[in-house]
Motif scaffolding. Structure first.
Motif, PDB file in Angstrom:
ATOM      1  N   ALA B 113       0.857  -1.186   0.000  1.00 25.34           N
ATOM      2  CA  ALA B 113       0.000   0.000   0.000  1.00 25.34           C
ATOM      3  C   ALA B 113       0.892   1.235   0.000  1.00 25.34           C
ATOM      4  O   ALA B 113       1.871   1.294   0.750  1.00 25.34           O
ATOM      5  CB  ALA B 113      -0.907   0.007   1.229  1.00 25.34           C
ATOM      6  N   THR B 114       0.567   2.211  -0.856  1.00 23.93           N
ATOM      7  CA  THR B 114       1.432   3.385  -0.935  1.00 23.93           C
ATOM      8  C   THR B 114       0.792   4.528  -1.703  1.00 23.93           C
ATOM      9  O   THR B 114      -0.140   4.337  -2.486  1.00 23.93           O
ATOM     10  CB  THR B 114       2.773   3.025  -1.621  1.00 23.93           C
ATOM     11  N   LYS B 115       1.305   5.739  -1.429  1.00 26.77           N
ATOM     12  CA  LYS B 115       0.974   6.907  -2.241  1.00 26.77           C
ATOM     13  C   LYS B 115       1.926   6.978  -3.427  1.00 26.77           C
ATOM     14  O   LYS B 115       1.719   7.726  -4.362  1.00 26.77           O
ATOM     15  CB  LYS B 115       1.168   8.189  -1.408  1.00 26.77           C
ATOM     16  N   PHE B 116       3.035   6.237  -3.311  1.00 27.99           N
ATOM     17  CA  PHE B 116       4.115   6.363  -4.301  1.00 27.99           C
ATOM     18  C   PHE B 116       4.235   5.094  -5.126  1.00 27.99           C
ATOM     19  O   PHE B 116       5.169   4.310  -4.961  1.00 27.99           O
ATOM     20  CB  PHE B 116       5.442   6.662  -3.587  1.00 27.99           C
ATOM     21  N   SER B 117       3.272   4.893  -6.046  1.00 23.90           N
ATOM     22  CA  SER B 117       3.247   3.612  -6.739  1.00 23.90           C
ATOM     23  C   SER B 117       4.445   3.439  -7.675  1.00 23.90           C
ATOM     24  O   SER B 117       4.966   2.338  -7.812  1.00 23.90           O
ATOM     25  CB  SER B 117       1.927   3.442  -7.478  1.00 23.90           C
ATOM     26  N   ARG B 118       4.891   4.513  -8.308  1.00 26.01           N
ATOM     27  CA  ARG B 118       6.026   4.350  -9.209  1.00 26.01           C
ATOM     28  C   ARG B 118       7.302   3.978  -8.434  1.00 26.01           C
ATOM     29  O   ARG B 118       8.060   3.103  -8.838  1.00 26.01           O
ATOM     30  CB  ARG B 118       6.280   5.616 -10.027  1.00 26.01           C
ATOM     31  N   ILE B 119       7.509   4.671  -7.311  1.00 24.42           N
ATOM     32  CA  ILE B 119       8.693   4.373  -6.505  1.00 24.42           C
ATOM     33  C   ILE B 119       8.650   2.916  -6.035  1.00 24.42           C
ATOM     34  O   ILE B 119       9.640   2.185  -6.121  1.00 24.42           O
ATOM     35  CB  ILE B 119       8.786   5.344  -5.302  1.00 24.42           C
ATOM     36  N   ALA B 120       7.472   2.475  -5.571  1.00 24.06           N
ATOM     37  CA  ALA B 120       7.336   1.102  -5.082  1.00 24.06           C
ATOM     38  C   ALA B 120       7.606   0.103  -6.207  1.00 24.06           C
ATOM     39  O   ALA B 120       8.357  -0.859  -6.048  1.00 24.06           O
ATOM     40  CB  ALA B 120       5.940   0.887  -4.506  1.00 24.06           C
ATOM     41  N   ARG B 121       7.027   0.366  -7.379  1.00 26.33           N
ATOM     42  CA  ARG B 121       7.208  -0.562  -8.502  1.00 26.33           C
ATOM     43  C   ARG B 121       8.670  -0.645  -8.923  1.00 26.33           C
ATOM     44  O   ARG B 121       9.200  -1.730  -9.142  1.00 26.33           O
ATOM     45  CB  ARG B 121       6.373  -0.107  -9.704  1.00 26.33           C
ATOM     46  N   THR B 122       9.322   0.523  -9.037  1.00 26.37           N
ATOM     47  CA  THR B 122      10.722   0.540  -9.462  1.00 26.37           C
ATOM     48  C   THR B 122      11.594  -0.196  -8.457  1.00 26.37           C
ATOM     49  O   THR B 122      12.468  -0.985  -8.825  1.00 26.37           O
ATOM     50  CB  THR B 122      11.215   2.002  -9.584  1.00 26.37           C
ATOM     51  N   TYR B 123      11.330   0.045  -7.167  1.00 26.08           N
ATOM     52  CA  TYR B 123      12.153  -0.569  -6.129  1.00 26.08           C
ATOM     53  C   TYR B 123      12.039  -2.090  -6.171  1.00 26.08           C
ATOM     54  O   TYR B 123      13.038  -2.808  -6.194  1.00 26.08           O
ATOM     55  CB  TYR B 123      11.723  -0.037  -4.760  1.00 26.08           C
ATOM     56  N   TYR B 124      10.806  -2.588  -6.249  1.00 22.26           N
ATOM     57  CA  TYR B 124      10.639  -4.050  -6.233  1.00 22.26           C
ATOM     58  C   TYR B 124      11.010  -4.688  -7.565  1.00 22.26           C
ATOM     59  O   TYR B 124      11.472  -5.829  -7.596  1.00 22.26           O
ATOM     60  CB  TYR B 124       9.212  -4.421  -5.808  1.00 22.26           C
ATOM     61  N   ALA B 125      10.829  -3.930  -8.675  1.00 23.74           N
ATOM     62  CA  ALA B 125      11.235  -4.476  -9.977  1.00 23.74           C
ATOM     63  C   ALA B 125      12.744  -4.683  -9.981  1.00 23.74           C
ATOM     64  O   ALA B 125      13.255  -5.647 -10.557  1.00 23.74           O
ATOM     65  CB  ALA B 125      10.822  -3.534 -11.111  1.00 23.74           C
ATOM     66  N   GLY B 126      13.470  -3.795  -9.308  1.00 23.93           N
ATOM     67  CA  GLY B 126      14.923  -3.888  -9.229  1.00 23.93           C
ATOM     68  C   GLY B 126      15.377  -5.138  -8.492  1.00 23.93           C
ATOM     69  O   GLY B 126      16.536  -5.548  -8.604  1.00 23.93           O
ATOM     70  N   ARG B 127      14.493  -5.734  -7.704  1.00 22.70           N
ATOM     71  CA  ARG B 127      14.857  -6.951  -6.976  1.00 22.70           C
ATOM     72  C   ARG B 127      14.082  -8.148  -7.513  1.00 22.70           C
ATOM     73  O   ARG B 127      14.065  -9.211  -6.885  1.00 22.70           O
ATOM     74  CB  ARG B 127      14.580  -6.793  -5.477  1.00 22.70           C
ATOM     75  N   GLY B 128      13.417  -7.941  -8.649  1.00 20.09           N
ATOM     76  CA  GLY B 128      12.711  -9.038  -9.302  1.00 20.09           C
ATOM     77  C   GLY B 128      11.558  -9.588  -8.490  1.00 20.09           C
ATOM     78  O   GLY B 128      11.171 -10.753  -8.629  1.00 20.09           O
ATOM     79  N   ARG B 129      10.973  -8.750  -7.643  1.00 20.66           N
ATOM     80  CA  ARG B 129       9.891  -9.207  -6.786  1.00 20.66           C
ATOM     81  C   ARG B 129       8.553  -8.749  -7.360  1.00 20.66           C
ATOM     82  O   ARG B 129       8.388  -7.582  -7.716  1.00 20.66           O
ATOM     83  CB  ARG B 129      10.076  -8.599  -5.392  1.00 20.66           C
ATOM     84  N   GLU B 130       7.624  -9.694  -7.467  1.00 18.85           N
ATOM     85  CA  GLU B 130       6.318  -9.328  -7.986  1.00 18.85           C
ATOM     86  C   GLU B 130       5.471  -8.717  -6.876  1.00 18.85           C
ATOM     87  O   GLU B 130       5.383  -9.283  -5.778  1.00 18.85           O
ATOM     88  CB  GLU B 130       5.613 -10.562  -8.548  1.00 18.85           C
ATOM     89  N   ILE B 131       4.870  -7.565  -7.151  1.00 19.19           N
ATOM     90  CA  ILE B 131       4.041  -6.941  -6.123  1.00 19.19           C
ATOM     91  C   ILE B 131       2.686  -6.538  -6.678  1.00 19.19           C
ATOM     92  O   ILE B 131       2.489  -6.426  -7.875  1.00 19.19           O
ATOM     93  CB  ILE B 131       4.718  -5.680  -5.512  1.00 19.19           C
ATOM     94  N   ASP B 132       1.774  -6.317  -5.727  1.00 18.70           N
ATOM     95  CA  ASP B 132       0.451  -5.830  -6.068  1.00 18.70           C
ATOM     96  C   ASP B 132       0.349  -4.459  -5.407  1.00 18.70           C
ATOM     97  O   ASP B 132       0.328  -4.360  -4.179  1.00 18.70           O
ATOM     98  CB  ASP B 132      -0.587  -6.817  -5.501  1.00 18.70           C
ATOM     99  N   VAL B 133       0.354  -3.400  -6.214  1.00 16.11           N
ATOM    100  CA  VAL B 133       0.339  -2.057  -5.636  1.00 16.11           C
ATOM    101  C   VAL B 133      -1.083  -1.641  -5.306  1.00 16.11           C
ATOM    102  O   VAL B 133      -1.977  -1.716  -6.150  1.00 16.11           O
ATOM    103  CB  VAL B 133       0.979  -1.038  -6.602  1.00 16.11           C
TER     104      VAL B 133
END
Lengths: 371, 210
Positions: B113-133
């Motif tokens: 959960a976040t106000k910063f969906s792009r930051i969250a996506r970029t951060y987890y994409a960098g670690r190859g982790r699939e997330i649901d924003v």
């Protein structure tokens, strides 16, 4: 009169067309569509990943062209010698927020062939002249990817760190360059070189010494000398002095190599002209030639110094039922022949602003004043 | 005349102090009230207060020549602007936080959960982790408590809100502070004014040099 009818972007296009023809560039006219295959095979060279596609009745997958340069490069494959073309086309791209498809009106110019100093200088000179046709407050920023690339290579950093630094250079973000350098143990001397490069902005005479002092290898020195020769030749062609050296102009390193540039006019928040040398695209098509060109984003002129229209029409001609058509027609003819515009109508529309009102009642004219 | 967009609120006040201390003051601004624009012809500046997350939009579109925006906003919206100075104020961190004692289940998609969906996506994409924003606009801390999400990505200043809601920081994504940003076209046509402003601010050295 014609000047008032034409919109900013249309006026600019007329002047640009005359300018490009004067220097021997021929207009390149193309169709709205291209086969999607062209874009699928050259994705790296597209400004955005998204292409609007549809099926032709025959089943072929077609695309609304997102870019003109690709088509020109492909369609001039067989030509020997230099190709000098300009174009004025609409391209279809995603809006910045990625939510809508936008039609953008673009003019541009391409020089494909063996590139020497004069060829590059002429294109940059025409970029300057293009800006001059739009506003007298303009400037052209020039960068050289050989110079930026040369400095980055001299540091021996990993590709992704180089990409991070390049991103910071494009934002003139010196504080973050310092952070990245500290993290990757780049020497203080090299960190200073990078932040100097990012922050540098000025005319050639004022930055030349600084550029030479930054040179770490032959590639960088070659770039400095090429810039110097080109800028000198642009002056010899009669180019103005509104050229500034700015390495934050990095555009796209996959697409461009060598000299790149970006043009601004005062009053527009973003660059209206962008271009550079793009030999890699020619290589992609198996051609042993160079290419340099630029695009002018004419649609940006829509809101540029738009004069507020005082009147929609000079004369509002209001005629009643009792007025014979021939009499009303005679009035319309006389008014338009006198050079004024006229809107003949039976009813008064409150949204139409007019300079004066002429009422025809039973065929007789009664002049009324302004609304 | 330089048009400067300042973020409304505590950060804006702190930033205005910096501008004033290097000669870009506009006394009327201290009077409070609801006015949004303040001009000082003698110092060549016009300030206006805008919502913090809007500063970058004003600057990108050239309605303001320069402005002050948090690094969080710049990372999230990626505006096409120059990022000239780190003002060293408004310091905090972008963090991943979770309920105390949280253990990540790597078998499952992580709900963030976040106000910063792009930051969250970029951060987890960098670690190859699939997330649901899960995009929220406020009270982000509530999401993991109610089971709406596994973790949150948010700004942490002192950590008080987290502690009071029984959450803790599990990873720091990046440090955040206020940046001086400039419109790309203004930077060129007002180069003298903008570089003078930058020079004065960096010579003074912000409160960040502690």
């Amino acid at each position: 009169m014609t000047q008032e009818v034409l919109k900013n972007e249309e006026k600019a296009m007329l002047r640009l067309r005359a300018l490009y023809r004067r220097y021997g560039y021929a207009q390149y006219k193309m169709s709205k569509f291209e086969e999607y295959d062209l874009y699928a095979r050259n994705k790296n060279f597209l400004p955005c990943d998204y292409v609007v596609t549809f099926n032709e009745p025959g089943g072929r997958l077609m695309a609304l062209k997102p870019d003109v340069t690709l088509s020109i490069v492909r369609n001039t494959r067989g030509s020997a010698g230099a190709c000098k073309y300009f174009y004025n086309e609409n391209v279809y791209r995603l809006s910045a927020d990625g939510r809508e498809i936008r039609e953008r009106m673009q003019a541009g110019l391409e020089y494909i062939g063996e590139l020497d100093v004069l060829a590059m200088s002429e294109v940059i000179f025409l970029a300057l002249k293009s800006l001059e046709t739009i506003s007298d407050r303009y400037l052209l920023d020039i960068s050289h990817l050989g110079f930026v690339g040369g400095l980055l290579e001299s540091l021996g950093l990993r590709a992704e760190v180089q990409a991070d630094i390049l991103r910071c250079i494009s934002r003139k973000n010196a504080p973050e360059i310092e952070e990245i350098c500290a993290r990757h143990h780049v020497s203080q001397e090299n960190t200073r070189k990078l932040t100097t490069l990012a922050s540098l902005y000025g005319k050639w005479e004022d930055v030349r010494e600084t550029l030479l002092s930054l040179c770490a290898n032959e590639k960088m020195r070659a770039a400095v000398f090429e810039l110097e020769a080109v800028l000198e030749t642009v002056r010899a062609l009669g180019g103005s002095g509104a050229i500034y050296i700015d390495f934050s102009t990095v555009n796209d390193m996959n697409y461009y190599n060598g000299i790149i540039f970006q043009g601004y006019v005062d009053g527009l928040p973003e660059g209206i002209l962008s271009g550079g040398r793009y030999d890699p695209l020619l290589q992609q098509f198996g051609r042993d030639a160079g290419a340099i060109g630029f695009a002018v984003y004419l649609d940006l002129l829509e809101h540029f110094h738009r004069p507020d229209r005082e009147y929609d029409v000079d004369v509002l001609l209001l005629y009643d039922e009792a007025t014979p058509p021939a009499v009303a027609a005679e009035h319309v003819r006389r008014i338009t022949e006198s050079g004024e515009s006229v809107r003949a109508t039976r009813t008064l529309d409150e949204n139409v602003k007019y300079r004066r009102l002429v009422r025809l009642e039973g065929g007789r004219a009664k002049e009324a004043g302004n609304a | 005349m330089l048009n400067i967009a300042l973020p409304k609120g505590r950060l804006g006040d702190a930033v205005y102090d910096i501008f004033e201390s290097v000669g870009y003051g506009c006394p009327a601004i201290r009077e409070g009230g609801r006015k949004l624009i303040f001009e000082s012809p003698e110092n060549g500046v016009r300030f206006f207060w805008v919502k913090p997350s809007d500063v970058a939009i004003y600057v990108e579109r050239g309605a303001a020549d320069v402005g002050v925006a948090g690094k969080d906003i710049l990372l999230e919206y990626q505006p096409d602007v120059y990022e000239l100075l780190d003002l060293g104020v408004g310091k905090c961190r972008m963090c991943v936080a979770a309920p105390k004692g949280f253990r990540e289940d790597t078998d499952r998609t992580l709900r963030v959960a976040t106000k910063f969906s792009r930051i969250a996506r970029t951060y987890y994409a960098g670690r190859g982790r699939e997330i649901d924003v899960i995009g929220l606009n406020g009270s982000i801390e509530l999401a993991p408590i109610l089971g709406l999400s596994d973790v949150i990505v948010d700004i942490v200043e002192t950590g008080t809100t987290l502690r009071e809601n029984n959450l803790e920081v599990i990873e720091t994504i990046c440090p955040i502070s206020a940046r001086l940003i400039a419109n790309k076209s203004s930077y060129k046509f007002k180069h003298g004014e903008i570089s003078a402003l930058c020079r004065k601010i960096s010579e003074k050295g912000g409160p960040g040099d502690d």
